[in-house]
Design an enzyme around this catalytic site. Structure first.
Site, short mmCIF file in Angstrom:
data_model
loop_
_atom_site.label_atom_id
_atom_site.label_comp_id
_atom_site.label_asym_id
_atom_site.label_seq_id
_atom_site.Cartn_x
_atom_site.Cartn_y
_atom_site.Cartn_z
N HIS A 129 -6.55 -4.32 -11.29
CA HIS A 129 -7.19 -5.05 -10.19
C HIS A 129 -8.08 -6.14 -10.81
O HIS A 129 -8.81 -5.86 -11.76
CB HIS A 129 -8.01 -4.08 -9.34
CG HIS A 129 -8.65 -4.73 -8.16
ND1 HIS A 129 -7.93 -5.06 -7.03
CD2 HIS A 129 -9.91 -5.15 -7.94
CE1 HIS A 129 -8.74 -5.64 -6.16
NE2 HIS A 129 -9.94 -5.72 -6.69
N ASN A 140 -3.01 1.17 -11.81
CA ASN A 140 -2.97 -0.18 -11.24
C ASN A 140 -3.95 -1.06 -12.01
O ASN A 140 -4.88 -0.56 -12.64
CB ASN A 140 -3.38 -0.12 -9.77
CG ASN A 140 -3.34 -1.48 -9.09
OD1 ASN A 140 -2.40 -2.26 -9.29
ND2 ASN A 140 -4.35 -1.78 -8.30
N ASP A 162 -7.96 0.85 -4.22
CA ASP A 162 -8.78 0.32 -5.34
C ASP A 162 -10.00 1.18 -5.64
O ASP A 162 -11.01 0.69 -6.16
CB ASP A 162 -9.22 -1.13 -5.06
CG ASP A 162 -8.05 -2.08 -4.92
OD1 ASP A 162 -7.00 -1.85 -5.53
OD2 ASP A 162 -8.18 -3.07 -4.17
N ILE A 185 0.87 -1.17 0.00
CA ILE A 185 0.00 0.00 0.00
C ILE A 185 0.90 1.22 0.00
O ILE A 185 1.87 1.28 0.77
CB ILE A 185 -0.95 -0.01 1.22
CG1 ILE A 185 -1.93 -1.17 1.04
CG2 ILE A 185 -1.67 1.32 1.37
CD1 ILE A 185 -2.84 -1.40 2.22
N LEU A 186 0.63 2.16 -0.88
CA LEU A 186 1.47 3.36 -0.99
C LEU A 186 0.88 4.49 -0.14
O LEU A 186 -0.35 4.63 -0.04
CB LEU A 186 1.56 3.78 -2.46
CG LEU A 186 2.30 2.76 -3.35
CD1 LEU A 186 1.98 2.98 -4.82
CD2 LEU A 186 3.80 2.81 -3.10
N SER A 213 -9.94 -4.53 -14.06
CA SER A 213 -10.06 -3.08 -14.23
C SER A 213 -8.69 -2.43 -14.13
O SER A 213 -7.93 -2.73 -13.21
CB SER A 213 -10.93 -2.47 -13.11
OG SER A 213 -12.16 -3.15 -12.98
C1 GRF Z 1 -2.87 -9.75 -11.12
O1 GRF Z 1 -3.94 -10.62 -10.93
C2 GRF Z 1 -3.31 -8.33 -10.89
O2 GRF Z 1 -4.65 -8.11 -11.20
C3 GRF Z 1 -3.10 -8.15 -9.42
O3 GRF Z 1 -1.94 -8.90 -9.13
C4 GRF Z 1 -1.77 -9.93 -10.09
C5 GRF Z 1 -0.40 -9.74 -10.65
O4 GRF Z 1 -0.01 -10.83 -11.44
N1 GRF Z 1 -3.01 -6.76 -9.09
P1 GRF Z 1 1.37 -10.76 -12.25
O5 GRF Z 1 2.48 -10.57 -11.22
O6 GRF Z 1 1.29 -9.63 -13.22
O7 GRF Z 1 1.50 -12.10 -12.93
#
Ligand code: GRF
Length: 201
Positions: free
Chosen positions: A105, A103, A141, A88-89, A132
């Site tokens: 998610h 980001n 998020d 968390i930033l 997303s």
């Molecule tokens: C992904 O599912 C992304 O949505 C979440 O973390 C995971 C990262 O996977 N934030 P990777 O390291 O890109 O394979």
């Protein structure tokens, strides 16, 4: 061409898709991990991209974030992409990169913020899930969405099966969203994602 830094903590499969999709809109100039030996670092090295590990253990959040910020500024990063970055930033860091920090998610935000997304989606009996890409704001998020993609949820799914299906669309979605941002086709304005076509209207 925008100079992009990617922050990771693990395998870096999204990083891999962002590396593969580099075009004349963006170039990945640095990959930073808070975890030494994260598999994504190797992907970056193989692609000839500079890497850095900034461990977070034993540091208060603000100190870690200051180190991160200094490394990003020293590299002249213009956009910062979180790709499986499990920290968390602080609000100060997020405000310092406002409009330039994104980001991905694994849910159809605003539904299912936070962790254990696939477990919760399955427990709720949802028929649809997805991914997303959003601007990062201090609240977790909760930033405005730039792009989304959906996938079906099957009653027989395990969290792992659903995660895999979502990840496949993440790999297409993230580069497209980053290209929109790098090309100036979307920007963060007064807490909203504003798209170029609607700006000129
Ligand atoms: C992904 O599912 C992304 O949505 C979440 O973390 C995971 C990262 O996977 N934030 P990777 O390291 O890109 O394979």
């Amino acid at each position: 061409m925008k100079r992009v830094a990617v922050l990771i903590s693990g395998r870096g499969s999204n990083l891999g898709s962002l590396i593969a999709a580099q075009d004349d809109s963006y170039e990945i100039i640095l990959v930073i991990s808070n975890v030494a030996g994260a598999a994504g670092l190797e992907r970056a090295r193989e692609a000839g991209i500079a890497t850095l590990t900034i461990p977070h253990a034993g540091k208060i959040r603000e100190i870690f974030d200051d180190e991160l910020d200094a490394a990003l500024r020293a590299a002249d990063a213009q956009i910062v992409v979180l790709a499986g970055f499990m920290r968390i930033l602080s609000d100060d860091f997020v405000r310092g990169w406002e409009g330039k920090l994104v980001n991905i998610h694994p849910s159809l935000l605003p539904a299912y913020r936070g962790t254990k997304v696939h477990e919760r989606v399955l427990a709720a009996g949802e028929a649809l899930s997805g991914a997303s890409v959003h601007f990062v704001v201090p609240e977790l998020d909760a930033g405005p969405v730039i792009a989304q993609a959906s996938v079906p949820v099957h009653p027989s799914d395990t969290p792992e099966m659903l995660a895999k299906r979502v990840l496949e669309v993440e790999h297409r979605l993230y580069p497209e969203a980053l290209q929109l941002l790098a090309n100036g086709k979307v920007r963060l304005e007064k807490g909203l994602a504003v798209f170029a076509d609607s700006i000129t209207g």
